[in-house]
Design a protein around this motif. Sequence first.
Motif, PDB file in Angstrom:
ATOM      1  N   PHE A  63     -32.791 -43.468  27.832  1.00  0.00           N
ATOM      2  CA  PHE A  63     -33.816 -43.642  29.144  1.00  0.00           C
ATOM      3  C   PHE A  63     -34.541 -42.265  28.548  1.00  0.00           C
ATOM      4  O   PHE A  63     -34.784 -41.715  27.600  1.00  0.00           O
ATOM      5  CB  PHE A  63     -32.460 -42.683  30.096  1.00  0.00           C
ATOM      6  CG  PHE A  63     -31.357 -43.397  30.085  1.00  0.00           C
ATOM      7  CD1 PHE A  63     -32.160 -44.443  31.506  1.00  0.00           C
ATOM      8  CD2 PHE A  63     -30.166 -44.067  30.026  1.00  0.00           C
ATOM      9  CE1 PHE A  63     -31.039 -45.472  32.347  1.00  0.00           C
ATOM     10  CE2 PHE A  63     -29.344 -44.697  30.908  1.00  0.00           C
ATOM     11  CZ  PHE A  63     -29.999 -45.473  31.807  1.00  0.00           C
ATOM     12  N   ASP A  64     -35.303 -42.003  30.007  1.00  0.00           N
ATOM     13  CA  ASP A  64     -36.945 -40.847  29.849  1.00  0.00           C
ATOM     14  C   ASP A  64     -36.355 -39.572  29.504  1.00  0.00           C
ATOM     15  O   ASP A  64     -34.780 -39.495  30.084  1.00  0.00           O
ATOM     16  CB  ASP A  64     -37.411 -41.369  30.431  1.00  0.00           C
ATOM     17  CG  ASP A  64     -37.066 -41.088  31.919  1.00  0.00           C
ATOM     18  OD1 ASP A  64     -36.772 -41.746  32.056  1.00  0.00           O
ATOM     19  OD2 ASP A  64     -38.010 -40.754  32.951  1.00  0.00           O
ATOM     20  N   SER A  65     -36.647 -38.868  29.894  1.00  0.00           N
ATOM     21  CA  SER A  65     -35.748 -37.293  29.668  1.00  0.00           C
ATOM     22  C   SER A  65     -35.568 -37.202  31.089  1.00  0.00           C
ATOM     23  O   SER A  65     -34.959 -35.907  31.454  1.00  0.00           O
ATOM     24  CB  SER A  65     -36.982 -36.740  29.283  1.00  0.00           C
ATOM     25  OG  SER A  65     -38.353 -36.674  29.863  1.00  0.00           O
ATOM     26  N   GLU A  66     -36.194 -37.526  32.046  1.00  0.00           N
ATOM     27  CA  GLU A  66     -35.645 -37.708  33.612  1.00  0.00           C
ATOM     28  C   GLU A  66     -34.463 -38.760  34.111  1.00  0.00           C
ATOM     29  O   GLU A  66     -34.042 -38.590  34.688  1.00  0.00           O
ATOM     30  CB  GLU A  66     -37.017 -37.665  34.091  1.00  0.00           C
ATOM     31  CG  GLU A  66     -37.515 -36.553  33.997  1.00  0.00           C
ATOM     32  CD  GLU A  66     -38.867 -36.086  35.619  1.00  0.00           C
ATOM     33  OE1 GLU A  66     -38.736 -36.962  36.227  1.00  0.00           O
ATOM     34  OE2 GLU A  66     -39.520 -35.370  34.913  1.00  0.00           O
ATOM     35  N   ALA A  67     -33.709 -39.649  33.134  1.00  0.00           N
ATOM     36  CA  ALA A  67     -33.387 -40.556  33.366  1.00  0.00           C
ATOM     37  C   ALA A  67     -33.811 -41.611  34.355  1.00  0.00           C
ATOM     38  O   ALA A  67     -32.529 -41.859  35.122  1.00  0.00           O
ATOM     39  CB  ALA A  67     -31.528 -40.637  33.745  1.00  0.00           C
ATOM     40  N   GLY A 347     -49.688 -40.771  30.680  1.00  0.00           N
ATOM     41  CA  GLY A 347     -48.301 -40.855  31.346  1.00  0.00           C
ATOM     42  C   GLY A 347     -47.473 -40.431  30.632  1.00  0.00           C
ATOM     43  O   GLY A 347     -46.016 -40.086  31.254  1.00  0.00           O
ATOM     44  N   GLY A 348     -47.373 -40.449  29.211  1.00  0.00           N
ATOM     45  CA  GLY A 348     -46.343 -40.538  28.525  1.00  0.00           C
ATOM     46  C   GLY A 348     -45.868 -40.140  27.221  1.00  0.00           C
ATOM     47  O   GLY A 348     -47.332 -39.893  26.444  1.00  0.00           O
ATOM     48  N   ARG A 349     -45.754 -39.735  26.917  1.00  0.00           N
ATOM     49  CA  ARG A 349     -45.969 -38.773  25.438  1.00  0.00           C
ATOM     50  C   ARG A 349     -44.494 -38.889  24.833  1.00  0.00           C
ATOM     51  O   ARG A 349     -43.349 -38.885  25.487  1.00  0.00           O
ATOM     52  CB  ARG A 349     -45.984 -37.617  25.413  1.00  0.00           C
ATOM     53  CG  ARG A 349     -45.804 -36.337  24.805  1.00  0.00           C
ATOM     54  CD  ARG A 349     -47.021 -35.500  24.277  1.00  0.00           C
ATOM     55  NE  ARG A 349     -46.486 -34.939  23.379  1.00  0.00           N
ATOM     56  CZ  ARG A 349     -47.623 -33.893  22.500  1.00  0.00           C
ATOM     57  NH1 ARG A 349     -48.249 -33.494  23.479  1.00  0.00           N
ATOM     58  NH2 ARG A 349     -47.792 -34.103  21.813  1.00  0.00           N
ATOM     59  N   LEU A 350     -44.471 -38.648  23.240  1.00  0.00           N
ATOM     60  CA  LEU A 350     -42.779 -39.203  22.549  1.00  0.00           C
ATOM     61  C   LEU A 350     -42.900 -37.458  22.067  1.00  0.00           C
ATOM     62  O   LEU A 350     -43.977 -37.206  21.432  1.00  0.00           O
ATOM     63  CB  LEU A 350     -42.749 -40.625  21.961  1.00  0.00           C
ATOM     64  CG  LEU A 350     -42.912 -41.560  22.194  1.00  0.00           C
ATOM     65  CD1 LEU A 350     -43.509 -42.830  21.266  1.00  0.00           C
ATOM     66  CD2 LEU A 350     -42.634 -41.656  23.017  1.00  0.00           C
ATOM     67  N   ARG A 351     -41.587 -36.892  21.911  1.00  0.00           N
ATOM     68  CA  ARG A 351     -41.012 -36.008  21.523  1.00  0.00           C
ATOM     69  C   ARG A 351     -39.866 -36.355  20.729  1.00  0.00           C
ATOM     70  O   ARG A 351     -39.196 -36.555  20.956  1.00  0.00           O
ATOM     71  CB  ARG A 351     -40.982 -34.652  22.021  1.00  0.00           C
ATOM     72  CG  ARG A 351     -42.455 -34.510  22.918  1.00  0.00           C
ATOM     73  CD  ARG A 351     -42.184 -32.948  23.947  1.00  0.00           C
ATOM     74  NE  ARG A 351     -43.088 -32.943  25.332  1.00  0.00           N
ATOM     75  CZ  ARG A 351     -44.192 -32.086  24.654  1.00  0.00           C
ATOM     76  NH1 ARG A 351     -44.884 -31.274  23.165  1.00  0.00           N
ATOM     77  NH2 ARG A 351     -45.528 -32.282  25.760  1.00  0.00           N
ATOM     78  N   GLU A 361     -41.436 -38.537  27.280  1.00  0.00           N
ATOM     79  CA  GLU A 361     -41.638 -38.164  28.711  1.00  0.00           C
ATOM     80  C   GLU A 361     -42.032 -39.184  29.263  1.00  0.00           C
ATOM     81  O   GLU A 361     -43.831 -39.512  28.070  1.00  0.00           O
ATOM     82  CB  GLU A 361     -42.685 -36.581  28.601  1.00  0.00           C
ATOM     83  CG  GLU A 361     -41.676 -35.464  27.369  1.00  0.00           C
ATOM     84  CD  GLU A 361     -42.415 -34.272  27.401  1.00  0.00           C
ATOM     85  OE1 GLU A 361     -41.641 -33.842  27.004  1.00  0.00           O
ATOM     86  OE2 GLU A 361     -43.341 -34.598  27.436  1.00  0.00           O
ATOM     87  N   LYS A 362     -41.785 -39.719  29.747  1.00  0.00           N
ATOM     88  CA  LYS A 362     -42.971 -40.812  31.289  1.00  0.00           C
ATOM     89  C   LYS A 362     -43.117 -40.315  32.558  1.00  0.00           C
ATOM     90  O   LYS A 362     -42.145 -40.575  33.455  1.00  0.00           O
ATOM     91  CB  LYS A 362     -42.398 -42.124  31.006  1.00  0.00           C
ATOM     92  CG  LYS A 362     -42.542 -43.545  31.279  1.00  0.00           C
ATOM     93  CD  LYS A 362     -44.202 -43.196  31.136  1.00  0.00           C
ATOM     94  CE  LYS A 362     -45.323 -44.988  31.601  1.00  0.00           C
ATOM     95  NZ  LYS A 362     -45.935 -44.646  30.997  1.00  0.00           N
ATOM     96  N   PHE A 396     -34.556 -48.953  39.516  1.00  0.00           N
ATOM     97  CA  PHE A 396     -34.907 -48.284  38.490  1.00  0.00           C
ATOM     98  C   PHE A 396     -36.635 -49.000  38.363  1.00  0.00           C
ATOM     99  O   PHE A 396     -36.912 -50.692  38.570  1.00  0.00           O
ATOM    100  CB  PHE A 396     -33.626 -48.644  37.302  1.00  0.00           C
ATOM    101  CG  PHE A 396     -33.002 -48.256  37.902  1.00  0.00           C
ATOM    102  CD1 PHE A 396     -32.776 -46.469  37.666  1.00  0.00           C
ATOM    103  CD2 PHE A 396     -31.583 -48.863  38.304  1.00  0.00           C
ATOM    104  CE1 PHE A 396     -31.386 -45.842  37.869  1.00  0.00           C
ATOM    105  CE2 PHE A 396     -30.506 -47.875  38.532  1.00  0.00           C
ATOM    106  CZ  PHE A 396     -30.192 -46.289  38.354  1.00  0.00           C
ATOM    107  N   PHE A 397     -36.969 -48.214  37.213  1.00  0.00           N
ATOM    108  CA  PHE A 397     -37.926 -49.661  36.411  1.00  0.00           C
ATOM    109  C   PHE A 397     -37.992 -49.297  35.115  1.00  0.00           C
ATOM    110  O   PHE A 397     -36.626 -48.286  34.323  1.00  0.00           O
ATOM    111  CB  PHE A 397     -39.249 -48.916  36.362  1.00  0.00           C
ATOM    112  CG  PHE A 397     -39.664 -48.061  35.806  1.00  0.00           C
ATOM    113  CD1 PHE A 397     -39.299 -46.891  37.474  1.00  0.00           C
ATOM    114  CD2 PHE A 397     -40.477 -47.753  35.353  1.00  0.00           C
ATOM    115  CE1 PHE A 397     -39.891 -45.392  37.045  1.00  0.00           C
ATOM    116  CE2 PHE A 397     -41.370 -46.004  35.341  1.00  0.00           C
ATOM    117  CZ  PHE A 397     -40.749 -45.265  35.665  1.00  0.00           C
ATOM    118  N   PHE A 398     -38.234 -50.005  33.882  1.00  0.00           N
ATOM    119  CA  PHE A 398     -37.843 -50.338  33.184  1.00  0.00           C
ATOM    120  C   PHE A 398     -38.459 -50.896  31.439  1.00  0.00           C
ATOM    121  O   PHE A 398     -39.743 -51.030  32.533  1.00  0.00           O
ATOM    122  CB  PHE A 398     -36.342 -51.255  32.102  1.00  0.00           C
ATOM    123  CG  PHE A 398     -36.745 -52.498  32.673  1.00  0.00           C
ATOM    124  CD1 PHE A 398     -36.492 -53.512  32.107  1.00  0.00           C
ATOM    125  CD2 PHE A 398     -36.300 -53.387  34.252  1.00  0.00           C
ATOM    126  CE1 PHE A 398     -37.229 -54.550  32.565  1.00  0.00           C
ATOM    127  CE2 PHE A 398     -36.232 -54.109  34.504  1.00  0.00           C
ATOM    128  CZ  PHE A 398     -36.469 -55.603  33.553  1.00  0.00           C
TER     129      PHE A 398
END
Length: 463
Positions: A63-67, A347-351, A361-362, A396-398
Amino acid sequence: MEYMHDYIIVGSGASGGFLAGNLHKTGADVLLIEAGKAYNKKNFPNNEMRGSAELYWGGGFEFDSEAKTAYLRSRCLGGTTIVNQALLDRFDEDVFDDWKSRTGISWMNLSDLEDSYDAIEHGMKLKTFEEKDMNNNARLFKMACEKLGYDWKFLRRGQDDCALEKGNDCIACLNGCHRDSKQSTWVTSLQNAIQNGLQVQSETEVLSVEHHADFCKVHAITPQGKIALKCRKLILAAGSFGTTQILLRSGFDKKLPALGKGFCQHPQFMFFGVFDDVVDGYKGAFQTLASGKHPFRKMGFKLEVVYAPPISAGMLLNTFGADFQAQMLHYRNMSSIEVAVRDEPDGGRLRINNKGRLIVEKHLTQQDKSRKAAGAEMLKQIFMAQGAKEILESPFFFGLHLMGGCAIGTSGNQSVVNPDFQIHDMPHILIADSSIFPSAPGINPSLSVMAFSHRLFKQLNHS
Ligand SMILES: Cc1cc2nc3c(=O)[nH]c(=O)nc-3n(C[C@H](O)[C@H](O)[C@H](O)COP(=O)(O)OP(=O)(O)OC[C@H]3O[C@@H](n4cnc5c(N)ncnc54)[C@H](O)[C@@H]3O)c2cc1C
């Protein structure tokens, strides 16, 4: 003295699986490292629960950081080509015009990549679906598009003989194809290469890498403990998440300001139409049709006939308890279509966190949201034209198309990889997987991942 491989390739999916098989054929000493296990047509998991748990990172979903978004990527020999739908399209001029202006790369055009696309397509079996392959879900979509005057097209898939007339359902091969029909890199490249001596170290996760003047070092963890390996050239093919995470864990963000930026995913939103009659949308070839070019390409989304197996479908519904039970009773009576949005890279970043764990983060930009809304509106018209008595939208979106994080380009500030697929100022580390995408193409990515990997292969053969 420590042993030195010619090549170590990390990841065995669309990029790594192709490169490992083909570099091995040239006589080079290649070691392929894969985090997941090796399966074959005889032992792919035979139910949805085991398939999710054994073949995917995160036991099924990450999941992304905000699920809010669920991501799917495979962790097994053959990578995501083992579980994907193998729908294979070349990128169009629209993508290459955008990428050329973003990257400043002169070869970023259809004619310079044509021989790579040709070579990949000649190395596999391809089938464009026809009228006779459609299941009821596809028939309903086609009927509604024709009624409303929407452009639609048959999809093209990498497959040999799925023997649908014998009652096979392609939805089962989301767990790996039991007929070796789907054209995964396991089928097109790895199986043969392994029989001919390709060295593969599966169940080995690469943690970090080092770049030196005339070699690279790879640090990995195996079930037996930590290891370090050396090679002349290192090819990272661990996908958008995997490759970016390895470079972040290696501390390369200090030298590469663009590392982790520009993550895209073609956010996918599932809709279901509920009917009195049985549709059986999971039957046969379940993904045969999509919206055509006009006006969809310009509007930045596509619509595609799709279906989810029952556990995944259950997760996508927005209900619980008795309501959920009532909805799942209609599983066979549902048609299903998705909207997939061509999202913006901003809109997207990977950390990573301080334990080296990937953080995604998306957020959807305003443009992404408008594109989704326009797609949803058209879908509602389609379901109404089909005669659906109820329309269900998943909350949800995936993300299945994970792209970016190590963008290709000419500028060291805005990209990670140069036009020769080398990390800027680190010529022995090469990347041609989905992490190099500078933006979302809005077209199925895997054929182009293989075409870029073919271009890298040609370059390595001539150097
Ligand atoms: C369900 C599903 C359906 C899809 N359908 C389609 C489709 O129809 N058409 C299409 O074009 N695309 C489709 N895709 C997307 C497509 O499969 C991917 O875009 C493509 O496989 C990406 O290729 P890759 O080489 O970058 O990464 P992958 O194919 O994901 O391969 C990466 C490999 O690296 C391994 N790895 C990761 N980190 C490490 C590490 N640290 N150490 C060692 N190994 C590591 C992984 O386990 C994996 O095996 C689908 C994806 C999913 C999930």
